[in-house]
Scaffold this motif. Structure first.
Motif, PDB file in Angstrom:
ATOM      1  N   LEU A 252     -28.384  -5.083  32.661  1.00  0.00           N
ATOM      2  CA  LEU A 252     -29.418  -5.978  32.124  1.00  0.00           C
ATOM      3  C   LEU A 252     -30.699  -5.923  32.962  1.00  0.00           C
ATOM      4  CD1 LEU A 252     -27.426  -9.131  30.927  1.00  0.00           C
ATOM      5  CD2 LEU A 252     -28.466  -7.329  29.548  1.00  0.00           C
TER       6      LEU A 252
ATOM      7  N   ASN B  71     -22.714  -3.817  26.112  1.00  0.00           N
ATOM      8  CA  ASN B  71     -22.330  -5.158  26.576  1.00  0.00           C
ATOM      9  C   ASN B  71     -21.738  -5.985  25.434  1.00  0.00           C
ATOM     10  OD1 ASN B  71     -23.051  -4.768  29.184  1.00  0.00           O
ATOM     11  ND2 ASN B  71     -24.992  -5.881  29.078  1.00  0.00           N
TER      12      ASN B  71
ATOM     13  N   ARG C  12     -23.265 -10.760  37.969  1.00  0.00           N
ATOM     14  CA  ARG C  12     -22.201 -10.710  36.971  1.00  0.00           C
ATOM     15  C   ARG C  12     -21.612 -12.107  36.845  1.00  0.00           C
ATOM     16  NH1 ARG C  12     -17.830  -6.742  36.813  1.00  0.00           N
ATOM     17  NH2 ARG C  12     -18.449  -6.608  34.640  1.00  0.00           N
TER      18      ARG C  12
ATOM     19  N   TYR D 242     -18.034  -7.266  26.225  1.00  0.00           N
ATOM     20  CA  TYR D 242     -17.761  -8.684  26.475  1.00  0.00           C
ATOM     21  C   TYR D 242     -17.329  -9.388  25.192  1.00  0.00           C
ATOM     22  CZ  TYR D 242     -19.728  -7.410  30.916  1.00  0.00           C
ATOM     23  OH  TYR D 242     -19.934  -6.781  32.122  1.00  0.00           O
TER      24      TYR D 242
ATOM     25  N   ASN E 196     -15.511 -12.570  34.778  1.00  0.00           N
ATOM     26  CA  ASN E 196     -15.519 -11.338  33.966  1.00  0.00           C
ATOM     27  C   ASN E 196     -15.197 -10.121  34.829  1.00  0.00           C
ATOM     28  OD1 ASN E 196     -16.427 -12.921  31.957  1.00  0.00           O
ATOM     29  ND2 ASN E 196     -18.481 -12.048  31.817  1.00  0.00           N
TER      30      ASN E 196
HETATM   31  P1  ADP Z   1     -22.401  -5.133  33.806  1.00  0.00           P
HETATM   32  O1  ADP Z   1     -22.029  -5.170  32.367  1.00  0.00           O
HETATM   33  O2  ADP Z   1     -22.319  -3.792  34.404  1.00  0.00           O
HETATM   34  O3  ADP Z   1     -21.699  -6.193  34.618  1.00  0.00           O
HETATM   35  P2  ADP Z   1     -25.033  -6.101  33.037  1.00  0.00           P
HETATM   36  O4  ADP Z   1     -26.233  -6.246  33.907  1.00  0.00           O
HETATM   37  O5  ADP Z   1     -25.149  -5.293  31.809  1.00  0.00           O
HETATM   38  O6  ADP Z   1     -23.924  -5.507  33.989  1.00  0.00           O
HETATM   39  O7  ADP Z   1     -24.569  -7.532  32.641  1.00  0.00           O
HETATM   40  C1  ADP Z   1     -24.531  -8.548  33.644  1.00  0.00           C
HETATM   41  C2  ADP Z   1     -23.505  -9.593  33.287  1.00  0.00           C
HETATM   42  O8  ADP Z   1     -23.971 -10.293  32.118  1.00  0.00           O
HETATM   43  C3  ADP Z   1     -22.167  -9.022  32.869  1.00  0.00           C
HETATM   44  O9  ADP Z   1     -21.350  -8.818  34.004  1.00  0.00           O
HETATM   45  C4  ADP Z   1     -21.606 -10.097  31.974  1.00  0.00           C
HETATM   46  O10 ADP Z   1     -21.012 -11.105  32.746  1.00  0.00           O
HETATM   47  C5  ADP Z   1     -22.867 -10.682  31.321  1.00  0.00           C
HETATM   48  N1  ADP Z   1     -23.133 -10.162  29.958  1.00  0.00           N
HETATM   49  C6  ADP Z   1     -24.012  -9.192  29.620  1.00  0.00           C
HETATM   50  N2  ADP Z   1     -24.025  -9.001  28.282  1.00  0.00           N
HETATM   51  C7  ADP Z   1     -23.133  -9.870  27.764  1.00  0.00           C
HETATM   52  C8  ADP Z   1     -22.706 -10.177  26.443  1.00  0.00           C
HETATM   53  N3  ADP Z   1     -23.203  -9.556  25.370  1.00  0.00           N
HETATM   54  N4  ADP Z   1     -21.789 -11.143  26.294  1.00  0.00           N
HETATM   55  C9  ADP Z   1     -21.298 -11.797  27.368  1.00  0.00           C
HETATM   56  N5  ADP Z   1     -21.653 -11.566  28.646  1.00  0.00           N
HETATM   57  C10 ADP Z   1     -22.568 -10.609  28.844  1.00  0.00           C
END
Ligand code: ADP
Length: 367
Positions: A332, A270, A318, A274, A322
């Motif tokens: 997460l 992540n 999400r 991101y 994004n």
């Molecule tokens: P995914 O990456 O598959 O969408 P996650 O559950 O890992 O699913 O993350 C959920 C959401 O949290 C992501 O879609 C993103 O919008 C946000 N996110 C997670 N980690 C980060 C990060 N390090 N920086 C910015 N946004 C993040």
């Protein structure tokens, strides 16, 4: 109309017992039926056979020391609330008893009809509410388990036909692409992309539903070597994105190695995925308190808006905006489940446009 109440009175002092019975008899609109016993052994026998609305329990009995009586009564698995009877000199034991599950305590020298009436009434009510809450929590747990089982079966069943569809589309893509017109080629490409993302979703769902671990599979896990393992897996992504990752030495923790590796991998992926327009930097830090390790994964990426921060650990959440970055929103939730399996906590601090830090707090030992 009078209510009926069945009370078990456990009191070895005949004067005190007499006084309490008299107070109970004077309470209006309630008919008390009192079963009076003088020892723990008798009390246990009565609790096995009788149904009581409340138990009035003197802690100091001829066959049980003051600090063990409540525990032994609770061990019988009784449904009724317990009100502890105490003398002014034993208040400490009485308040401890309330922490251990008694509903209330009454100082014998202060008991009168109204105090007794109120205490019994409230104890019965509180006990009923508590039992309802426990039943509700058990039902919720059961229905969550059913739901998870269902999600698992569904994902499992979908996987095989999905593999067939995806294989067929790939063959079509490789074999007939040149013979197809532009429009059909685009449809084929879109179908391939859609199948790939459903496959990712199904795989994530399967992993997520399998992530319940029992602590008896735990062992000592060297997070430092897990970090290098994850680094090797992510090397293509690291090189392509130009991200620099520095890290503090990481400790050995007690847990499930596969899950802890998955945790690091999700957080690092992540942090890379991101990223913002700035040259991406990730820092993995580690601190300790007396009983815990706190692992930090910080990035200087796009950050997470305040309004999304509280539910970002829920599955399929999400950040809108994004959507062009691939993902299914389970990573997460998976991290949270892993951390909770390890009796830990996960949280984040983030400033949109500046970056995010995910904190993972793990106990140094799990009892
Ligand atoms: P995914 O990456 O598959 O969408 P996650 O559950 O890992 O699913 O993350 C959920 C959401 O949290 C992501 O879609 C993103 O919008 C946000 N996110 C997670 N980690 C980060 C990060 N390090 N920086 C910015 N946004 C993040």
């Amino acid at each position: 109309m009078n209510e009926n109440r069945f009370i078990l009175l456990v009191e070895d002092d005949p004067d005190h017992a007499h006084l309490i019975k008299r107070h109970l008899q004077k309470i209006e609109r309630v008919q008390f039926e009192i079963d009076h016993v003088r020892s723990l052994a008798h009390a246990k026998r009565q609790l096995e056979t009788g149904q009581f609305d409340a138990v009035l329990l003197d802690l100091s009995l001829p066959d049980s020391p003051i600090n063990q009586t409540l525990e032994k009564v609770v061990e019988t698995g009784l449904d009724a609330p317990v009100i502890v009877l105490t003398s002014i000199s034993d208040l400490e034991f009485a308040s401890k008893a309330v922490q251990q599950g008694a509903q209330d305590y009454l100082v014998k020298s202060e008991i009168n009809r109204d105090i007794l009436n109120r205490s019994i009434r409230y104890a019965i009510e509180r006990n009923r509410t508590q039992q309802e809450l426990e039943r509700y929590a058990a039902k919720l747990k059961e229905s969550n388990e059913h739901l998870e089982g269902f999600a698992h079966t569904l994902a499992h069943e979908i996987r095989s036909p999905l593999t067939v569809i995806s294989g067929f589309l790939q063959i079509a893509n490789q074999s007939f692409l040149d013979d197809l017109d532009e429009n059909t080629r685009e449809i084929l490409q879109d179908s391939l992309t859609a199948t790939k993302s459903i496959t990712e979703l199904v795989e994530s769902l399967l992993e997520f539903s399998q992530a319940a671990t029992h602590t008896n599979t735990f062992k000592s896990v060297d997070l430092e070597s897990e970090f290098f393992h994850v680094y090797a897996v992510l090397r293509p992504l690291i090189q392509e994105s130009g991200v620099t990752i520095d890290h503090d030495p990481l400790p050995c923790v007690y847990g499930n190695d596969i899950q802890l590796r998955q945790l690091l991998q999700n957080l690092l992926t992540n942090a890379i995925k991101y990223r913002s327009d700035q040259s991406p930097e990730i820092n993995v830090g580690c601190e300790q308190t007396d009983n815990h390790w706190i692992i930090r994964v910080s990035d200087n990426g796009i950050g997470i808006p305040k309004e999304n921060q509280s539910d970002i650990f829920n599955a399929f959440t999400r950040v809108i905006g994004n959507q062009q970055i691939p993902g299914v929103g389970i990573g997460l939730a998976f991290c949270k489940r892993i951390v909770e399996n390890h009796k830990g906590k996960i949280w984040l601090e983030s400033l949109p446009g500046k970056g995010s830090t995910f904190f993972v707090k793990l106990p140094k030992s799990i009892n």
